[in-house]
Design a protein around this motif. Structure first.
Motif, PDB file in Angstrom:
ATOM      1  N   LEU A 138       0.828  -1.203   0.000  1.00  0.00           N
ATOM      2  CA  LEU A 138       0.000   0.000   0.000  1.00  0.00           C
ATOM      3  C   LEU A 138       0.862   1.253   0.000  1.00  0.00           C
ATOM      4  CD1 LEU A 138      -2.863   1.284   0.279  1.00  0.00           C
ATOM      5  CD2 LEU A 138      -2.482   1.213   2.762  1.00  0.00           C
ATOM      6  N   ALA A 139       1.823   1.319   0.918  1.00  0.00           N
ATOM      7  CA  ALA A 139       2.665   2.507   1.037  1.00  0.00           C
ATOM      8  C   ALA A 139       3.518   2.707  -0.207  1.00  0.00           C
ATOM      9  CB  ALA A 139       3.549   2.401   2.276  1.00  0.00           C
ATOM     10  N   VAL A 140       4.102   1.623  -0.716  1.00  0.00           N
ATOM     11  CA  VAL A 140       4.927   1.737  -1.924  1.00  0.00           C
ATOM     12  C   VAL A 140       4.075   2.176  -3.111  1.00  0.00           C
ATOM     13  CG1 VAL A 140       6.306   0.423  -3.576  1.00  0.00           C
ATOM     14  CG2 VAL A 140       6.681   0.123  -1.125  1.00  0.00           C
ATOM     15  N   GLY A 141       2.868   1.629  -3.213  1.00  0.00           N
ATOM     16  CA  GLY A 141       1.989   2.019  -4.305  1.00  0.00           C
ATOM     17  C   GLY A 141       1.557   3.472  -4.235  1.00  0.00           C
ATOM     18  N   LEU A 142       1.427   3.978  -3.015  1.00  0.00           N
ATOM     19  CA  LEU A 142       1.004   5.373  -2.824  1.00  0.00           C
ATOM     20  C   LEU A 142       2.184   6.339  -2.766  1.00  0.00           C
ATOM     21  CD1 LEU A 142      -1.795   4.836  -0.149  1.00  0.00           C
ATOM     22  CD2 LEU A 142      -2.135   5.524  -2.530  1.00  0.00           C
ATOM     23  N   HIS A 143       3.397   5.817  -2.860  1.00  0.00           N
ATOM     24  CA  HIS A 143       4.582   6.670  -2.717  1.00  0.00           C
ATOM     25  C   HIS A 143       4.571   7.893  -3.636  1.00  0.00           C
ATOM     26  CE1 HIS A 143       8.702   7.866  -3.987  1.00  0.00           C
ATOM     27  NE2 HIS A 143       8.815   8.030  -2.683  1.00  0.00           N
ATOM     28  N   PRO A 144       4.195   7.770  -4.915  1.00  0.00           N
ATOM     29  CA  PRO A 144       4.192   8.975  -5.754  1.00  0.00           C
ATOM     30  C   PRO A 144       3.293  10.075  -5.211  1.00  0.00           C
ATOM     31  CG  PRO A 144       4.029   7.005  -7.107  1.00  0.00           C
ATOM     32  CD  PRO A 144       3.844   6.560  -5.690  1.00  0.00           C
ATOM     33  N   TRP A 145       2.182   9.692  -4.607  1.00  0.00           N
ATOM     34  CA  TRP A 145       1.244  10.697  -4.088  1.00  0.00           C
ATOM     35  C   TRP A 145       1.709  11.246  -2.746  1.00  0.00           C
ATOM     36  CZ3 TRP A 145      -1.226  12.273  -7.972  1.00  0.00           C
ATOM     37  CH2 TRP A 145      -1.616  11.390  -8.979  1.00  0.00           C
ATOM     38  N   LEU A 146       2.388  10.422  -1.958  1.00  0.00           N
ATOM     39  CA  LEU A 146       3.010  10.920  -0.733  1.00  0.00           C
ATOM     40  C   LEU A 146       4.120  11.921  -1.079  1.00  0.00           C
ATOM     41  CD1 LEU A 146       3.264   7.481   1.095  1.00  0.00           C
ATOM     42  CD2 LEU A 146       1.911   9.427   1.921  1.00  0.00           C
ATOM     43  N   ALA A 147       4.900  11.593  -2.095  1.00  0.00           N
ATOM     44  CA  ALA A 147       5.968  12.508  -2.527  1.00  0.00           C
ATOM     45  C   ALA A 147       5.392  13.801  -3.073  1.00  0.00           C
ATOM     46  CB  ALA A 147       6.840  11.817  -3.567  1.00  0.00           C
ATOM     47  N   ALA A 148       4.253  13.707  -3.742  1.00  0.00           N
ATOM     48  CA  ALA A 148       3.630  14.897  -4.324  1.00  0.00           C
ATOM     49  C   ALA A 148       3.165  15.871  -3.259  1.00  0.00           C
ATOM     50  CB  ALA A 148       2.449  14.487  -5.212  1.00  0.00           C
ATOM     51  N   ALA A 149       2.889  15.358  -2.060  1.00  0.00           N
ATOM     52  CA  ALA A 149       2.435  16.243  -0.982  1.00  0.00           C
ATOM     53  C   ALA A 149       3.554  17.151  -0.497  1.00  0.00           C
ATOM     54  CB  ALA A 149       1.894  15.414   0.183  1.00  0.00           C
ATOM     55  N   GLY A 150       4.794  16.673  -0.597  1.00  0.00           N
ATOM     56  CA  GLY A 150       5.939  17.487  -0.207  1.00  0.00           C
ATOM     57  C   GLY A 150       6.337  17.398   1.251  1.00  0.00           C
ATOM     58  N   ASP A 151       5.368  17.103   2.114  1.00  0.00           N
ATOM     59  CA  ASP A 151       5.659  17.001   3.554  1.00  0.00           C
ATOM     60  C   ASP A 151       4.770  15.939   4.196  1.00  0.00           C
ATOM     61  OD1 ASP A 151       3.249  18.321   3.315  1.00  0.00           O
ATOM     62  OD2 ASP A 151       3.670  19.799   4.883  1.00  0.00           O
ATOM     63  N   ALA A 152       4.718  14.770   3.566  1.00  0.00           N
ATOM     64  CA  ALA A 152       3.816  13.710   3.998  1.00  0.00           C
ATOM     65  C   ALA A 152       4.352  12.984   5.224  1.00  0.00           C
ATOM     66  CB  ALA A 152       3.578  12.714   2.864  1.00  0.00           C
ATOM     67  N   ARG A 153       3.430  12.312   5.905  1.00  0.00           N
ATOM     68  CA  ARG A 153       3.789  11.473   7.054  1.00  0.00           C
ATOM     69  C   ARG A 153       3.157  10.094   6.887  1.00  0.00           C
ATOM     70  NH1 ARG A 153       3.253  15.123  12.580  1.00  0.00           N
ATOM     71  NH2 ARG A 153       4.321  17.001  11.830  1.00  0.00           N
ATOM     72  N   VAL A 154       3.965   9.078   7.125  1.00  0.00           N
ATOM     73  CA  VAL A 154       3.470   7.706   7.173  1.00  0.00           C
ATOM     74  C   VAL A 154       3.621   7.223   8.611  1.00  0.00           C
ATOM     75  CG1 VAL A 154       3.737   5.343   6.326  1.00  0.00           C
ATOM     76  CG2 VAL A 154       4.129   7.288   4.775  1.00  0.00           C
ATOM     77  N   VAL A 155       2.540   6.728   9.178  1.00  0.00           N
ATOM     78  CA  VAL A 155       2.507   6.267  10.566  1.00  0.00           C
ATOM     79  C   VAL A 155       2.247   4.769  10.560  1.00  0.00           C
ATOM     80  CG1 VAL A 155       1.363   6.507  12.796  1.00  0.00           C
ATOM     81  CG2 VAL A 155       1.614   8.506  11.289  1.00  0.00           C
ATOM     82  N   VAL A 156       3.125   4.013  11.189  1.00  0.00           N
ATOM     83  CA  VAL A 156       3.057   2.556  11.164  1.00  0.00           C
ATOM     84  C   VAL A 156       2.754   2.047  12.572  1.00  0.00           C
ATOM     85  CG1 VAL A 156       4.266   0.448  10.516  1.00  0.00           C
ATOM     86  CG2 VAL A 156       4.799   2.597   9.335  1.00  0.00           C
ATOM     87  N   VAL A 157       1.589   1.453  12.748  1.00  0.00           N
ATOM     88  CA  VAL A 157       1.194   0.955  14.065  1.00  0.00           C
ATOM     89  C   VAL A 157       1.783  -0.437  14.265  1.00  0.00           C
ATOM     90  CG1 VAL A 157      -0.717   0.384  15.601  1.00  0.00           C
ATOM     91  CG2 VAL A 157      -0.921   2.323  14.021  1.00  0.00           C
ATOM     92  N   SER A 158       2.776  -0.521  15.134  1.00  0.00           N
ATOM     93  CA  SER A 158       3.408  -1.793  15.473  1.00  0.00           C
ATOM     94  C   SER A 158       2.867  -2.240  16.823  1.00  0.00           C
ATOM     95  CB  SER A 158       4.939  -1.627  15.488  1.00  0.00           C
ATOM     96  OG  SER A 158       5.572  -2.848  15.800  1.00  0.00           O
TER      97      SER A 158
END
Length: 316
Positions: A138-158
Motif C-alpha cells: 500500500l505505502a509503496v503504491g502510494l509513494h508517488p502521491w506521498l511525494a507529491a504532498a511534499g511534507d507527507a507522514r506515514v505512521v506505522v502501528v506496530s
C-alpha cells in the motif's frame, strides 16, 4: 539511543488532547482499519482537526456507519470510505490505482493478532501478509502521491509484541518451523518497524517522514478476538498482570495522531514511539522499549528487498 524525542503528552493522554489546537484543513489522510478500535479514534481526531479522511476498510458497510458517526461528532463532512483488504494484493493494488491526488497522511493502522495458522491463496502466513506485506504494498503504491504532498507522514502501528520475535528470513511464512501464533504476530510487528526504518531512509529526499509506534495495551478492540483468554498469551495481554497498564481506545490512538498530525514531531523520521514519546531500548523482562533488531538498518534493507520480490511475484 541518545537524544530521544519527548513531548508534553504521555500514557494517559487522549487523541483529542494531542490534537487540541492543531489545524489540518486541506490535508488528505488515509487510515486503514478505521472501522473499529483505535482506527476510529485516530480518524476522529484527524477529522476534528479538519483533515479529509478516507477510511480504508474491509467491511464497507461498517466503514459507512463510522463515517456517519465521525461526520456527526466532528462536523467534518469530508469523510470517505473505500474498500481495502490488506491480505489480498489485488485489493491493495486496486486501492492504490484509484488514488489520484497528493496524500499528506497515511496511517497503517489495520492489523490482526494471534490468529490460528491461516494462509493467503499464495501460501503466505496471514499475519505477516496482512500486517506487513499488505501495508508495504500500500505505502509503496502510494509513494508517488506521498511525494507529491511534499511534507507527507506515514505512521506505522506496530506493537510491544515485536519484542517476542525477530524475523526468520529463512522461514518467514512458517513453512518449516512449527507455527506459533505469538511468534508470527511478533515477527509481523518487527517487520512494521523495520519498514519504517528503511522507508524513512529511502523517502527522506521526498519529504516523507515515516515513524512506527506501540499504541499500548488496549482493551475492547477487535484485535484481541483471536487471543481469547489469556492462556498462552504473553503477559502483556493479561489484564490482571501487575506490570501492565491498559488504555481505552481514545488513549490508544494518541501516539498515532501525534505522529500523523502534531507539529511537535515535524521533521522526525525513522523512529519508534510509545506513550507519545520516542521509546528507549528494550530491557529484558520489561514490556516497553524497542528491540535492537527492529532498528537494524541491514535487516530493514533486506526486508525491503524480500518484500519487493514477494509483491512482484504476487502481481504476475
Amino acid at each position: 539511543m541518545s537524544d530521544l524525542i519527548t513531548t508534553p503528552f504521555g500514557a494517559t493522554s487522549t487523541a483529542a488532547e494531542v490534537m487540541a489546537g492543531v489545524d489540518l484543513p486541506g490535508r488528505r489522510a488515509i487510515v486503514t482499519g478505521a472501522s473499529s478500535g483505535i482506527g476510529v479514534e485516530t480518524a476522529r481526531a484527524l477529522a476534528a482537526a479538519g483533515a479529509r479522511i478516507t477510511l480504508a476498510v474491509r467491511d464497507v458497510a461498517a466503514g459507512q456507519r463510522v463515517a456517519e458517526d465521525l461526520i456527526a461528532t466532528t462536523g467534518n463532512a469530508q469523510i470517505l470510505v473505500a474498500p481495502l483488504d490488506l491480505a489480498d494484493q489485488r485489493s491493495v493494488a486496486a486501492f492504490g490505482s484509484a488514488w489520484s491526488e497528493p496524500l499528506h497522511i497515511l496511517v497503517n493502522n489495520a492489523g490482526i493478532m494471534a490468529t490460528p495458522e491461516l494462509r493467503t491463496p499464495r501460501g503466505w502466513e496471514l499475519q505477516f501478509a496482512t500486517n506487513h506485506l499488505g501495508h508495504f504494498a500500500l505505502a509503496v503504491g502510494l509513494h508517488p502521491w506521498l511525494a507529491a504532498a511534499g511534507d507527507a507522514r506515514v505512521v506505522v502501528v506496530s506493537s510491544v509484541g515485536h519484542v517476542n520475535a525477530n524475523l526468520d528470513f529463512d522461514d518467514l511464512h512458517f513453512r518449516r518451523r512449527e507455527y506459533d501464533k505469538w511468534q508470527a504476530y511478533g515477527q509481523s510487528k518487527t517487520a512494521n518497524i523495520l519498514f519504517a526504518v528503511e522507508a524513512a531512509k529511502r523517502w527522506e529526499g521526498d519529504g516523507i517522514a515515516v515513524n512506527a509506534l506501540n499504541p499500548g495495551r488496549i482493551l475492547g478492540t477487535n484485535l484481541t478476538r483471536y487471543g481469547g483468554t489469556v492462556g498462552s498469551a504473553p503477559a502483556s495481554f493479561d489484564p490482571n498482570s501487575a506490570d501492565v497498564s491498559w488504555k481505552n481506545v481514545e488513549q490508544g490512538a494518541a501516539t498515532s495522531v501525534l505522529l500523523a498530525g502534531s507539529p511537535l514531531v515535524n521533521g522526525v523520521t525513522g523512529r519508534y514511539f510509545e506513550d507519545c514519546q520516542e521509546a528507549g531500548p528494550h530491557q529484558p523482562g520489561v514490556r516497553r522499549g524497542v528491540a535492537g533488531y527492529a532498528l537494524d538498518p541491514e535487516a530493514a534493507a533486506r526486508l525491503w528487498r524480500v518484500s519487493t520480490d514477494l509483491i512482484a511475484d504476487a502481481g504476475r
